[in-house]
Design a protein around this motif. Structure first.
Motif, PDB file in Angstrom:
ATOM      1  N   ASN A  17       0.854  -1.186   0.000  1.00 43.88           N
ATOM      2  CA  ASN A  17       0.000   0.000   0.000  1.00 43.88           C
ATOM      3  C   ASN A  17       0.892   1.239   0.000  1.00 43.88           C
ATOM      4  OD1 ASN A  17       0.567   0.848   2.852  1.00 43.88           O
ATOM      5  ND2 ASN A  17      -0.429  -1.109   3.313  1.00 43.88           N
ATOM      6  N   LYS A  18       0.308   2.410   0.125  1.00 43.67           N
ATOM      7  CA  LYS A  18       1.067   3.656   0.066  1.00 43.67           C
ATOM      8  C   LYS A  18       0.997   4.440   1.376  1.00 43.67           C
ATOM      9  CE  LYS A  18       0.355   3.775  -4.894  1.00 43.67           C
ATOM     10  NZ  LYS A  18      -0.305   4.442  -6.050  1.00 43.67           N
ATOM     11  N   LEU A  19       0.670   3.746   2.444  1.00 41.12           N
ATOM     12  CA  LEU A  19       0.651   4.392   3.757  1.00 41.12           C
ATOM     13  C   LEU A  19       2.034   4.832   4.171  1.00 41.12           C
ATOM     14  CD1 LEU A  19      -1.586   2.018   5.926  1.00 41.12           C
ATOM     15  CD2 LEU A  19      -2.242   4.225   4.945  1.00 41.12           C
ATOM     16  N   ASN A  85      -1.352  20.844   4.767  1.00 40.41           N
ATOM     17  CA  ASN A  85      -1.343  20.801   3.304  1.00 40.41           C
ATOM     18  C   ASN A  85      -2.537  20.056   2.727  1.00 40.41           C
ATOM     19  OD1 ASN A  85       1.197  22.184   2.795  1.00 40.41           O
ATOM     20  ND2 ASN A  85       2.161  20.401   3.756  1.00 40.41           N
ATOM     21  N   GLY A  86      -3.366  19.464   3.601  1.00 39.37           N
ATOM     22  CA  GLY A  86      -4.587  18.812   3.126  1.00 39.37           C
ATOM     23  C   GLY A  86      -4.524  17.305   3.035  1.00 39.37           C
ATOM     24  N   VAL A  87      -3.434  16.687   3.509  1.00 40.63           N
ATOM     25  CA  VAL A  87      -3.318  15.227   3.492  1.00 40.63           C
ATOM     26  C   VAL A  87      -3.977  14.665   4.752  1.00 40.63           C
ATOM     27  CG1 VAL A  87      -1.716  13.266   3.443  1.00 40.63           C
ATOM     28  CG2 VAL A  87      -1.153  15.368   2.199  1.00 40.63           C
ATOM     29  N   TYR A  88      -4.737  13.575   4.599  1.00 38.45           N
ATOM     30  CA  TYR A  88      -5.410  12.959   5.750  1.00 38.45           C
ATOM     31  C   TYR A  88      -4.411  12.176   6.587  1.00 38.45           C
ATOM     32  CZ  TYR A  88      -8.493   9.990   8.530  1.00 38.45           C
ATOM     33  OH  TYR A  88      -9.100   9.347   9.576  1.00 38.45           O
ATOM     34  N   GLU A  89      -4.575  12.277   7.933  1.00 38.97           N
ATOM     35  CA  GLU A  89      -3.687  11.568   8.840  1.00 38.97           C
ATOM     36  C   GLU A  89      -4.429  11.220  10.127  1.00 38.97           C
ATOM     37  OE1 GLU A  89       0.854  12.096   9.529  1.00 38.97           O
ATOM     38  OE2 GLU A  89      -0.167  13.565  10.778  1.00 38.97           O
ATOM     39  N   VAL A 106      -0.437   7.645  11.250  1.00 41.68           N
ATOM     40  CA  VAL A 106      -0.765   6.843  10.073  1.00 41.68           C
ATOM     41  C   VAL A 106      -1.294   7.802   9.023  1.00 41.68           C
ATOM     42  CG1 VAL A 106      -2.096   4.905   9.144  1.00 41.68           C
ATOM     43  CG2 VAL A 106      -1.371   4.884  11.547  1.00 41.68           C
ATOM     44  N   GLY A 107      -0.533   7.991   7.956  1.00 38.48           N
ATOM     45  CA  GLY A 107      -0.910   9.028   7.009  1.00 38.48           C
ATOM     46  C   GLY A 107      -0.527   8.743   5.575  1.00 38.48           C
ATOM     47  N   ASN A 108      -0.337   9.835   4.819  1.00 35.89           N
ATOM     48  CA  ASN A 108      -0.129   9.797   3.365  1.00 35.89           C
ATOM     49  C   ASN A 108      -1.384   9.287   2.665  1.00 35.89           C
ATOM     50  OD1 ASN A 108       1.661  10.357   1.160  1.00 35.89           O
ATOM     51  ND2 ASN A 108       1.773   8.145   0.787  1.00 35.89           N
ATOM     52  N   ILE A 109      -2.531   9.785   3.121  1.00 37.23           N
ATOM     53  CA  ILE A 109      -3.827   9.299   2.654  1.00 37.23           C
ATOM     54  C   ILE A 109      -4.601  10.423   1.963  1.00 37.23           C
ATOM     55  CG2 ILE A 109      -6.029   8.290   3.373  1.00 37.23           C
ATOM     56  CD1 ILE A 109      -4.476   7.165   5.825  1.00 37.23           C
ATOM     57  N   MET A 110      -5.139  10.121   0.806  1.00 33.68           N
ATOM     58  CA  MET A 110      -6.009  11.070   0.104  1.00 33.68           C
ATOM     59  C   MET A 110      -7.318  11.205   0.875  1.00 33.68           C
ATOM     60  SD  MET A 110      -6.734  13.099  -2.467  1.00 33.68           S
ATOM     61  CE  MET A 110      -5.640  12.747  -3.839  1.00 33.68           C
ATOM     62  N   PRO A 111      -7.727  12.431   1.226  1.00 33.49           N
ATOM     63  CA  PRO A 111      -8.985  12.602   1.966  1.00 33.49           C
ATOM     64  C   PRO A 111     -10.196  12.301   1.101  1.00 33.49           C
ATOM     65  CG  PRO A 111      -8.078  14.736   1.365  1.00 33.49           C
ATOM     66  CD  PRO A 111      -7.043  13.710   0.975  1.00 33.49           C
ATOM     67  N   GLU A 112     -11.346  12.200   1.740  1.00 36.12           N
ATOM     68  CA  GLU A 112     -12.590  11.990   1.004  1.00 36.12           C
ATOM     69  C   GLU A 112     -12.804  13.124   0.009  1.00 36.12           C
ATOM     70  OE1 GLU A 112     -15.637  11.747   3.902  1.00 36.12           O
ATOM     71  OE2 GLU A 112     -14.897   9.890   4.803  1.00 36.12           O
ATOM     72  N   ASP A 113     -13.591  12.842  -1.018  1.00 36.27           N
ATOM     73  CA  ASP A 113     -13.759  13.778  -2.129  1.00 36.27           C
ATOM     74  C   ASP A 113     -14.097  15.193  -1.682  1.00 36.27           C
ATOM     75  OD1 ASP A 113     -13.206  11.747  -3.855  1.00 36.27           O
ATOM     76  OD2 ASP A 113     -15.283  11.319  -4.353  1.00 36.27           O
ATOM     77  N   LYS A 114     -15.018  15.322  -0.735  1.00 31.42           N
ATOM     78  CA  LYS A 114     -15.475  16.654  -0.326  1.00 31.42           C
ATOM     79  C   LYS A 114     -14.404  17.428   0.448  1.00 31.42           C
ATOM     80  CE  LYS A 114     -17.746  14.846   3.827  1.00 31.42           C
ATOM     81  NZ  LYS A 114     -19.034  14.719   4.544  1.00 31.42           N
ATOM     82  N   LEU A 115     -13.371  16.716   0.925  1.00 31.61           N
ATOM     83  CA  LEU A 115     -12.305  17.372   1.683  1.00 31.61           C
ATOM     84  C   LEU A 115     -11.005  17.496   0.879  1.00 31.61           C
ATOM     85  CD1 LEU A 115     -12.774  15.525   5.107  1.00 31.61           C
ATOM     86  CD2 LEU A 115     -13.574  17.822   4.496  1.00 31.61           C
ATOM     87  N   ALA A 116     -11.037  17.036  -0.359  1.00 26.24           N
ATOM     88  CA  ALA A 116      -9.799  16.935  -1.146  1.00 26.24           C
ATOM     89  C   ALA A 116      -9.448  18.202  -1.915  1.00 26.24           C
ATOM     90  CB  ALA A 116      -9.897  15.760  -2.111  1.00 26.24           C
ATOM     91  N   ASN A 138      -9.733   4.681   5.487  1.00 27.71           N
ATOM     92  CA  ASN A 138     -10.537   5.588   6.295  1.00 27.71           C
ATOM     93  C   ASN A 138     -10.087   5.489   7.752  1.00 27.71           C
ATOM     94  OD1 ASN A 138     -11.611   3.187   7.274  1.00 27.71           O
ATOM     95  ND2 ASN A 138     -13.436   3.304   5.972  1.00 27.71           N
ATOM     96  N   ARG A 139     -10.795   6.166   8.631  1.00 26.43           N
ATOM     97  CA  ARG A 139     -10.383   6.175  10.040  1.00 26.43           C
ATOM     98  C   ARG A 139     -10.393   4.772  10.637  1.00 26.43           C
ATOM     99  NH1 ARG A 139     -10.770  10.121  14.941  1.00 26.43           N
ATOM    100  NH2 ARG A 139     -10.562   8.624  16.654  1.00 26.43           N
ATOM    101  N   GLU A 140     -11.386   3.987  10.304  1.00 27.18           N
ATOM    102  CA  GLU A 140     -11.465   2.635  10.852  1.00 27.18           C
ATOM    103  C   GLU A 140     -10.246   1.811  10.452  1.00 27.18           C
ATOM    104  OE1 GLU A 140     -14.442  -1.279  10.813  1.00 27.18           O
ATOM    105  OE2 GLU A 140     -14.986   0.553   9.731  1.00 27.18           O
ATOM    106  N   ASN A 141      -9.827   1.923   9.204  1.00 28.46           N
ATOM    107  CA  ASN A 141      -8.636   1.206   8.755  1.00 28.46           C
ATOM    108  C   ASN A 141      -7.398   1.681   9.514  1.00 28.46           C
ATOM    109  OD1 ASN A 141      -9.967   1.592   5.449  1.00 28.46           O
ATOM    110  ND2 ASN A 141     -10.087  -0.251   6.703  1.00 28.46           N
TER     111      ASN A 141
END
Length: 275
Positions: A17-19, A85-89, A106-116, A138-141
Motif C-alpha cells: 500500500n502507500k501508507l 497541506n490537506g493530506v489525511y492523517e 498513520v498518514g499519506n492518505i487522500m482525503p474523502e472527495d469533499k475534503l480533497a 478511512n479512520r477505521e482502517n
C-alpha cells in the motif's frame, strides 16, 4: 545501522500500500528494539517532500506536526484530520502510566472527495504525487493499523534487549537526539524540549551535557554542521540556501562554525570534494 523489530513491523504494514507510518517517542520511553530510521520518525513521502520544498514548507510542516504532538500529550486521545497541506492523517498517542510515551502517525492518505479540494489545488498538474497517496483508507482502517503498532510497542517496552544494561543507551537522551534530527532546521532549544517531554529544563540540560559531552546548543550546532556537510556533497544548492535549510539564519555564522570544524569554508570543502 541495524534497525529494530518495530521497523520490521512497520515495513510489513506498509507493504503493498502507500501508507506512511511514523512514531515519535517522548520522554524516557524506548529501547534498542524500538529504534527507527529517520524517515519513520517524520512525515516522509513524495507529497510531504514536495510540500517541504516549497516556500516556508518546512516551517509549516514543523508547526503542524508539533501541534499534533502537543495535542496528543494534552488530550491523550486519538484524533484524525487533514494536515496543513490537506493530506489525511490519523494520530494515536500511546499512554503508559498516565504519560504519553509516543505518538503514532498513520498518514499519506487522500482525503474523502469533499475534503480533497485544498490538496488537489496544491497538487495541480502533479499526477505522480496524487498517485503516490493511499486512496482507500478511512479512520477505521487507520485505527486497526495503529492498534497493531501500539500493541507491539507496548510488548517491546516490556522486553529488555540484551544491550539495555549498556549505560550508554539512555532512552531519554536518544529521544532528545531524535527530536533534534527531525526538527534541526527550526529554532528549538532546551526549553522547547522540556515542554514537549514534560521534564524540568535545568535537569534536562545537565543530563544531556553529562551523557553527550555537549550542551544542548552545542549539540544542535554540531548536528547542523554535519547535516550541512552532507548537503554540500549531495547537491548543488547555494551555501546560503543550505545554511537556511539546516537552521542557520546567518550564513556568516555557518561559515565560521564550519571552518572551525573542518578547517575549510563550506565553498572550499565542496570544491575540494569535487576534485
Amino acid at each position: 545501522m541495524n534497525y529494530s523489530t518495530l521497523n520490521d513491523l512497520i515495513d510489513a504494514l506498509e507493504y503493498g500500500n502507500k501508507l506512511h507510518i511514523g512514531v515519535c517517542f517522548l520522554g524516557n520511553y524506548g529501547n534498542e528494539k524500538l529504534i527507527l530510521p529517520f524517515e519513520k520518525q517524520i512525515h516522509s513521502s513524495p507529497v510531504c517532500d514536495e510540500m517541504k520544498s516549497r516556500t516556508n514548507g518546512y516551517r509549516r510542516c514543523f508547526y503542524c506536526r508539533n501541534a499534533a504532538i502537543k495535542r496528543s500529550i494534552s488530550t491523550q486521545k486519538s484524533f484524525d484530520g487533514l494536515c496543513i497541506n490537506g493530506v489525511y492523517e490519523y494520530t494515536r498517542p500511546v499512554i503508559i502510566d498516565g504519560e504519553t510515551a509516543c505518538v503514532i502517525f498513520v498518514g499519506n492518505i487522500m482525503p474523502e472527495d469533499k475534503l480533497a479540494n485544498k490538496l488537489m489545488s496544491r497538487l495541480e498538474n502533479c499526477e505522480h504525487l496524487i498517485s503516490s497517496l493511499e486512496h482507500s483508507f478511512n479512520r477505521e482502517n487507520c485505527e486497526k493499523v495503529a492498534n497493531i503498532v501500539e500493541s507491539y510497542i507496548r510488548m517491546l517496552l516490556e522486553i529488555k534487549s540484551e544491550n539495555d544494561s549498556n549505560e550508554n543507551f539512555d532512552p531519554l537522551i536518544e529521544n532528545m537526539k531524535n527530536y533534534i534530527e527531525v526538527n534541526i532546521e527550526y529554532n528549538i532549544d532546551i526549553k522547547h524540549l522540556a515542554n514537549i517531554f514534560h521534564y524540568n529544563e535545568k535537569y534536562l540540560g545537565r543530563l544531556f551535557k553529562r551523557k553527550t559531552g555537549y550542551t544542548f546548543s552545542e549539540y544542535i550546532n554540531h548536528r547542523r554542521i554535519e547535516r550541512g556537510r552532507e548537503l554540500l556533497v549531495k547537491n548543488s544548492e547555494s551555501v546560503i540556501n543550505i545554511s537556511s535549510k539546516i537552521g542557520f539564519n546567518n550564513v556568516t555564522y555557518f561559515n565560521r562554525l564550519f571552518k572551525r570544524a573542518y578547517g575549510l569554508t563550506p565553498s572550499e570543502y565542496r570544491q575540494k570534494r569535487k576534485l
